[in-house]
Design an enzyme around this catalytic site. Structure first.
Site, PDB file in Angstrom:
ATOM      1  N   LYS A 112       0.822  -1.223   0.000  1.00  0.00           N
ATOM      2  CA  LYS A 112       0.000   0.000   0.000  1.00  0.00           C
ATOM      3  C   LYS A 112       0.851   1.265   0.000  1.00  0.00           C
ATOM      4  O   LYS A 112       0.387   2.325  -0.405  1.00  0.00           O
ATOM      5  CB  LYS A 112      -0.978  -0.035   1.157  1.00  0.00           C
ATOM      6  CG  LYS A 112      -2.033  -1.109   0.940  1.00  0.00           C
ATOM      7  CD  LYS A 112      -3.109  -1.130   1.996  1.00  0.00           C
ATOM      8  CE  LYS A 112      -4.254  -2.063   1.623  1.00  0.00           C
ATOM      9  NZ  LYS A 112      -3.925  -3.486   1.782  1.00  0.00           N
TER      10      LYS A 112
HETATM   11  C1  LIG Z   1      -4.593  -4.533   1.189  1.00  0.00           C
HETATM   12  C2  LIG Z   1      -3.839  -5.807   1.106  1.00  0.00           C
HETATM   13  C3  LIG Z   1      -4.202  -6.820   0.196  1.00  0.00           C
HETATM   14  C4  LIG Z   1      -5.427  -6.724  -0.697  1.00  0.00           C
HETATM   15  O1  LIG Z   1      -5.290  -5.729  -1.676  1.00  0.00           O
HETATM   16  P1  LIG Z   1      -6.563  -5.260  -2.530  1.00  0.00           P
HETATM   17  O2  LIG Z   1      -6.083  -4.140  -3.381  1.00  0.00           O
HETATM   18  O3  LIG Z   1      -7.584  -4.809  -1.519  1.00  0.00           O
HETATM   19  O4  LIG Z   1      -7.033  -6.422  -3.300  1.00  0.00           O
HETATM   20  C5  LIG Z   1      -3.411  -7.961   0.132  1.00  0.00           C
HETATM   21  N1  LIG Z   1      -2.327  -8.111   0.935  1.00  0.00           N
HETATM   22  C6  LIG Z   1      -1.955  -7.162   1.812  1.00  0.00           C
HETATM   23  C7  LIG Z   1      -0.769  -7.410   2.676  1.00  0.00           C
HETATM   24  C8  LIG Z   1      -2.683  -5.974   1.934  1.00  0.00           C
HETATM   25  O5  LIG Z   1      -2.312  -5.042   2.817  1.00  0.00           O
END
Ligand SMILES: *Cc1c(COP(=O)(O)O)cnc(C)c1O
Length: 463
Positions: A112
């Site tokens: 993220k």
């Molecule tokens: C947010 C997250 C996901 C999922 O991502 P999306 O874009 O919501 O599909 C998967 N793995 C981790 C570690 C995350 O923080």
């Protein structure tokens, strides 16, 4: 570049406006009115670019004339400069044709950071120009909150309020949020669960009259278009490293809200030769069920070892549906209204085109731990539980073992010590040096009851 709503009934926006908007006024999500498409020659010309330079090539058509070229280049160079690895998104080889794309080298150890480090800087850029302040409000079950706080802590024109469920996020995740002590950062621990936090946030967005005059809320969850845009870049980056555009490849993506994998879908439409996208889910398998049965339906939420994928509905799936239904906003609006109260069945044409590119699997906790321990025992590489579901699903769904399969590693294993412990590999994940003193740092957060009015009053008093 213009942006339109998936429900066909909201004003068209430019990039600056879409960045500052959450949901469209018709309840839909914003998508670009058309996508830039890159030729194979153009893409091969980018081989060898540094990450931020490649990011400029891919992001600039989406930004359009909202940011002058030099300013955008400077913002992107700044965005990725604190990542712990010089490659920003390094590739690790697990097997002859199996690769891990490490997306956890940013400040909060999850993918993220790629989007939220950029989002904070873009917001700050426009807000300074407008001489305006905004309030970011979001709910987190773990990774989004810390990445958003880290992305905004140094932004002069932003106050950020992040709600997390009290005592229900891991200690690493909590401390990554609560040890940020800047004056514009407010952590609120709600006496409730993640859904309670999200309900308070949604209600606050609907009625923002509690804010001081002239202020507005901005969303940082993946309904914000800029987050998706930033994530397109690393698909191209991995592709170029492994021989694209001459070579086709597949990606396997640990999926919750369908944001990350939707970026892969866009990369393909923009010209990257992706032959297959694997939707990796855990026991919360809403997307695997759609792919299997053509029925999009909610079920109860399960707690798993990969908590960032614990969702019952994937909000960004609406963006794919919009394309699958030939960008017919009225049709999507009607479908989503029905979906509010009951399951919906997708038509054969839509599902046939989805299945051409996407496949899916659901990997439970037992299989997740098996993959973590087998990978560690075989080659000494420690996967986090989310990335492990990606590895598992990639192997189950692989349509062409002669092509590279790139698994997105979405988090660092040190964020999820319980899963590592349960995998019985005999060692713990170590926290990287820049977070080494996390457990000694001072924390600051406010515990509030699960009551929207109390939360809103608290916010008003801080602003
Ligand atoms: C947010 C997250 C996901 C999922 O991502 P999306 O874009 O919501 O599909 C998967 N793995 C981790 C570690 C995350 O923080």
């Amino acid at each position: 570049m213009k942006y339109i709503s998936t429900r066909g009934n909201a004003p068209e926006l430019n990039f600056e406006q879409v960045l500052l908007t959450g949901l469209a006024t018709d309840g839909g999500l914003y998508v670009p009115a058309s996508l830039p498409e890159f030729s194979a020659d153009q893409i091969s010309g980018w081989a060898g670019l540094a990450y931020h330079e490649l990011a400029f090539e891919i992001v600039s058509p989406f930004v359009g004339d909202c940011i002058p070229e030099d300013d955008l280049r400077a913002i992107l160079a700044e965005t990725y400069k604190d990542f712990a690895h010089p490659a920003i998104a390094p590739l690790i080889q697990l097997d002859r044709n199996e690769w891990i794309l490490e997306l956890f080298q940013g400040p909060t150890l999850a993918f993220k950071d790629f989007a939220l480090q950029l989002l904070g800087r873009l917001l700050d850029y426009f807000l300074k120009k407008r001489n305006q302040r905004v309030v970011i409000m979001g709910a987190t079950s773990g990774d989004t909150g810390s990445a958003a706080i880290e992305g905004c802590r140094r932004c002069d024109n932003i106050d950020i309020f992040i709600l997390h469920p009290n005592n229900r996020v891991s200690e690493v995740q909590r401390r990554q949020m609560t040890t940020v002590l800047e004056d514009n950062v407010y952590n609120i621990a709600i006496e409730g669960n993640f859904d309670d936090c999200q309900d308070i946030v949604k209600a606050s967005f609907r009625d923002q009259s509690f804010l001081p005059e002239g202020m507005q809320l901005v969303a940082v969850n993946s309904i914000n278009w800029a987050r998706i845009m930033a994530q397109i870049v690393y698909y191209f980056y991995a592709g170029l490293s492994l021989g694209s555009p001459a070579k086709e490849m597949a990606f396997s993506v640990p999926t919750g809200n369908f944001g990350d994998i939707f970026a892969g879908y866009l990369a393909k439409k923009m010209g990257l030769p992706i032959s297959q996208l694997v939707i990796a889910t855990n026991k919360n398998n809403v997307l695997h069920r759609v792919m299997t049965d053509s029925v999009y339906s909610r079920t109860a939420l399960h707690q798993t070892l990969s908590p960032s994928m614990d969702i019952s509905v994937s909000s960004n799936f609406e963006r794919l549906l919009f394309d699958l239904y030939n960008r017919d906003g009225d049709c999507i609006r009607n479908m989503m209204e029905v979906f509010n109260s009951e399951a919906i069945e997708l038509n054969d044409d839509a599902m046939a085109s989805a299945r051409e590119l996407f496949s899916s699997a659901s990997i439970d906790d037992t299989a997740t731990c098996d993959i973590i321990s087998k990978t560690f025992n075989d080659i000494g590489y420690m996967l986090d539980p989310h990335s492990a579901t990606g590895v598992g699903a990639g192997r189950l769904c692989n349509r062409n073992p002669e092509q590279p399969m790139v698994v997105l590693a979405t988090a660092h294993p040190a964020k999820f010590p319980d899963a590592i412990e349960q995998s019985n590999i005999g060692v713990q994940a170590t926290i990287p040096p820049h977070l080494g003193d996390l457990f000694e740092r001072e924390e600051r957060f406010t515990v509030l009851p699960c009551d929207r009015a109390v939360v809103n009053t608290f916010m008003f008093d801080q602003l």
